[in-house]
Design an enzyme around this catalytic site. Structure first.
Site, mmCIF file in Angstrom:
data_model
loop_
_atom_site.group_PDB
_atom_site.id
_atom_site.type_symbol
_atom_site.label_atom_id
_atom_site.label_comp_id
_atom_site.label_asym_id
_atom_site.label_seq_id
_atom_site.Cartn_x
_atom_site.Cartn_y
_atom_site.Cartn_z
ATOM 1 N N LYS A 39 76.587 72.304 -88.844
ATOM 2 C CA LYS A 39 76.687 72.563 -90.289
ATOM 3 C C LYS A 39 75.400 73.245 -90.791
ATOM 4 O O LYS A 39 74.374 73.243 -90.094
ATOM 5 C CB LYS A 39 76.914 71.241 -91.032
ATOM 6 C CG LYS A 39 75.793 70.207 -90.883
ATOM 7 C CD LYS A 39 76.234 68.828 -91.388
ATOM 8 C CE LYS A 39 75.120 67.805 -91.201
ATOM 9 N NZ LYS A 39 75.593 66.424 -91.429
ATOM 10 N N ARG A 63 79.301 56.381 -98.873
ATOM 11 C CA ARG A 63 79.223 57.798 -99.213
ATOM 12 C C ARG A 63 80.630 58.387 -99.153
ATOM 13 O O ARG A 63 81.168 58.799 -100.152
ATOM 14 C CB ARG A 63 78.279 58.470 -98.206
ATOM 15 C CG ARG A 63 77.905 59.869 -98.535
ATOM 16 C CD ARG A 63 76.835 60.396 -97.584
ATOM 17 N NE ARG A 63 77.367 60.756 -96.275
ATOM 18 C CZ ARG A 63 76.653 61.424 -95.353
ATOM 19 N NH1 ARG A 63 75.392 61.759 -95.598
ATOM 20 N NH2 ARG A 63 77.187 61.725 -94.193
ATOM 21 N N TYR A 77 49.695 83.750 -109.108
ATOM 22 C CA TYR A 77 50.215 83.530 -110.463
ATOM 23 C C TYR A 77 49.474 82.405 -111.185
ATOM 24 O O TYR A 77 49.179 81.364 -110.590
ATOM 25 C CB TYR A 77 51.701 83.161 -110.386
ATOM 26 C CG TYR A 77 52.606 84.349 -110.080
ATOM 27 C CD1 TYR A 77 52.500 85.542 -110.789
ATOM 28 C CD2 TYR A 77 53.570 84.251 -109.078
ATOM 29 C CE1 TYR A 77 53.342 86.614 -110.511
ATOM 30 C CE2 TYR A 77 54.417 85.313 -108.797
ATOM 31 C CZ TYR A 77 54.300 86.490 -109.514
ATOM 32 O OH TYR A 77 55.127 87.531 -109.240
ATOM 33 N N MET A 129 57.779 83.940 -104.862
ATOM 34 C CA MET A 129 59.144 84.026 -104.340
ATOM 35 C C MET A 129 59.163 84.647 -102.942
ATOM 36 O O MET A 129 59.881 84.180 -102.058
ATOM 37 C CB MET A 129 60.030 84.858 -105.270
ATOM 38 C CG MET A 129 61.488 84.810 -104.868
ATOM 39 S SD MET A 129 62.565 85.859 -105.862
ATOM 40 C CE MET A 129 62.476 85.061 -107.447
HETATM 41 C C1 LIG Z 1 75.076 65.558 -90.368
HETATM 42 C C2 LIG Z 1 75.867 64.489 -89.702
HETATM 43 C C3 LIG Z 1 75.611 64.127 -88.366
HETATM 44 C C4 LIG Z 1 74.427 64.643 -87.583
HETATM 45 O O1 LIG Z 1 73.320 63.783 -87.778
HETATM 46 P P1 LIG Z 1 71.949 64.022 -86.997
HETATM 47 O O2 LIG Z 1 71.050 62.962 -87.538
HETATM 48 O O3 LIG Z 1 71.487 65.387 -87.376
HETATM 49 O O4 LIG Z 1 72.231 63.890 -85.555
HETATM 50 C C5 LIG Z 1 76.486 63.241 -87.753
HETATM 51 N N1 LIG Z 1 77.535 62.708 -88.429
HETATM 52 C C6 LIG Z 1 77.770 62.993 -89.730
HETATM 53 C C7 LIG Z 1 78.909 62.338 -90.411
HETATM 54 C C8 LIG Z 1 76.944 63.880 -90.412
HETATM 55 O O5 LIG Z 1 77.181 64.143 -91.707
#
Ligand SMILES: *Cc1c(COP(=O)(O)O)cnc(C)c1O
Length: 369
Positions: free
Chosen positions: A38, A137, A265, A314
């Site tokens: 991700k 969550r 700045y 920036m």
């Molecule tokens: C992001 C995520 C992971 C990965 O976690 P790491 O600590 O980066 O290994 C695993 N499971 C879920 C549900 C996540 O949201």
């Protein structure tokens, strides 16, 4: 070694492979590996990283957070199953179009997906059931088990490919009891499903720290994100892993500032004595938070730390090189050798995850294979 002539994020595939193999070596043979790619592969390059994991390392599964991320991987030719951790109802039809497997975490999205899969005439479309065992969550509650099983009996368009949960504090030694309770709750949920279903879903619970700290919770598959990218949330594991991404840049210009002159700045830096500064083409739009300004963060130039002076702009930062021998055109390391992303992140009380994923898409990615 590449000759760096602009800001680049170097992605080291040898490091990625080594991390993958180290993490895998912590699991029993036969345990599947899900690679979390991700947020552009934790800020690296989701497509190139996923291709490598798929083609060279035969990873079993990918996960992304959103459907858009999964569609992007499919469009780039990734064929490995992709679990979407946090899909939204508005995009479910695209999930099916791109052969993405949604995490179903409450009744609302479960019903919406069952409906969409039926409309599209799907049979046994793979879905993943997410259970909340304490993170509060996303996820069904453990007491929802019976009701979900009832519903599943009437639906032929979806099939529960996996059941999973997420650890709250897998890196925290003082939360062992809490984590063990999470594992116990998850086991109960899985047992109910295994009794009621005539097939066996993949069970998974651990993130990277969970892989290292809770081998009893590996079940059928482990999920790993940060570990693949070289960080283990613990110096003990950091030592065994190798950061995949290095953020590098160059010195564009050197200024000699006299006592009383200011830099940047709002004149945030005023020289107390004659000072030499270097301007570097990377700024807050590239992921270098303004919080690093005024001496909080540093970069590495010719092996020495050069503190950021004044405000982060920036598109650039200015650093103090009064005591460093350097020239215009010299290489600058923002994180990588000499200062890890974890160390730099700690300067503004954050974690490697945030710094890595903040690296802007306008920074060129270069691949070391
Ligand atoms: C992001 C995520 C992971 C990965 O976690 P790491 O600590 O980066 O290994 C695993 N499971 C879920 C549900 C996540 O949201």
């Amino acid at each position: 070694m590449l000759h760096i002539q602009e800001s680049v994020l170097e992605i080291n595939f040898k490091a990625l492979q080594q991390n993958f193999e180290f993490i895998k070596s912590k699991t029993k043979t036969g345990t599947k590996v899900l690679a979390v790619v991700k947020a552009f592969g934790y800020g690296s390059d989701a497509v190139e990283v996923a291709k490598f994991l798929q083609d060279e390392l035969q990873v079993d599964y990918f996960a992304v957070a959103y459907i858009r991320e999964g569609a992007y991987l499919r469009a780039a030719g990734i064929t490995t199953p992709i679990l979407v951790l946090h899909p939204q109802i508005v995009n479910l039809k695209h999930a099916i179009a791109y052969n993405l497997e949604p995490s179903l975490y409450n009744d609302r999205i479960f019903s919406a997906f069952a409906k969409e899969a039926a409309i599209q005439g799907k049979k046994e479309y793979p879905v993943h059931l997410k259970f909340n065992t304490g993170l509060n969550r996303l996820g069904f509650f453990h007491t929802d088990t019976d009701y979900i099983l009832q519903k599943l009996k009437t639906l032929s368009q979806i099939k529960v490919t996996s059941i999973f949960s997420h650890m709250v504090a897998s890196e925290a030694a003082n939360e062992k009891e809490f984590t063990q309770n999470q594992i116990a709750t998850f086991k109960e949920i899985c047992t109910s499903f295994e009794k009621a279903l005539n097939y066996k879903p993949i069970l998974h619970m651990t993130n990277t720290s969970g892989v290292f700290n809770y081998p009893e919770a590996h079940f059928d598959m482990i999920r790993t994100g940060i570990g693949l990218y070289g960080f283990g949330n613990d110096p003990k594991f950091d030592k065994k892993l190798q950061p995949v991404a290095s953020l590098k840049s160059v010195i564009s210009q050197i200024h000699r500032i006299e006592k009383g002159e200011s830099v940047g700045y709002n004149r945030a830096f005023v020289a107390k004595k004659n000072t030499t500064t270097a301007t570097i083409p990377i700024g807050h739009a590239d992921g270098i938070s303004r919080q690093f300004g005024n001496g909080v963060g540093s970069v590495v130039i010719n092996g020495k730390l050069a503190p950021i002076i004044g405000n982060v702009c920036m598109d650039m930062i200015m650093v103090n090189v009064t005591k460093i021998k350097c020239n215009e055109g010299d290489e600058v390391i923002i994180f990588g050798e000499g200062q890890s992303a974890e160390e730099l992140a700690a300067k503004i009380n954050t974690i490697s995850y945030e710094l890595l994923t903040a690296v802007s898409q306008r920074i060129k990615r270069v691949f070391l294979r």
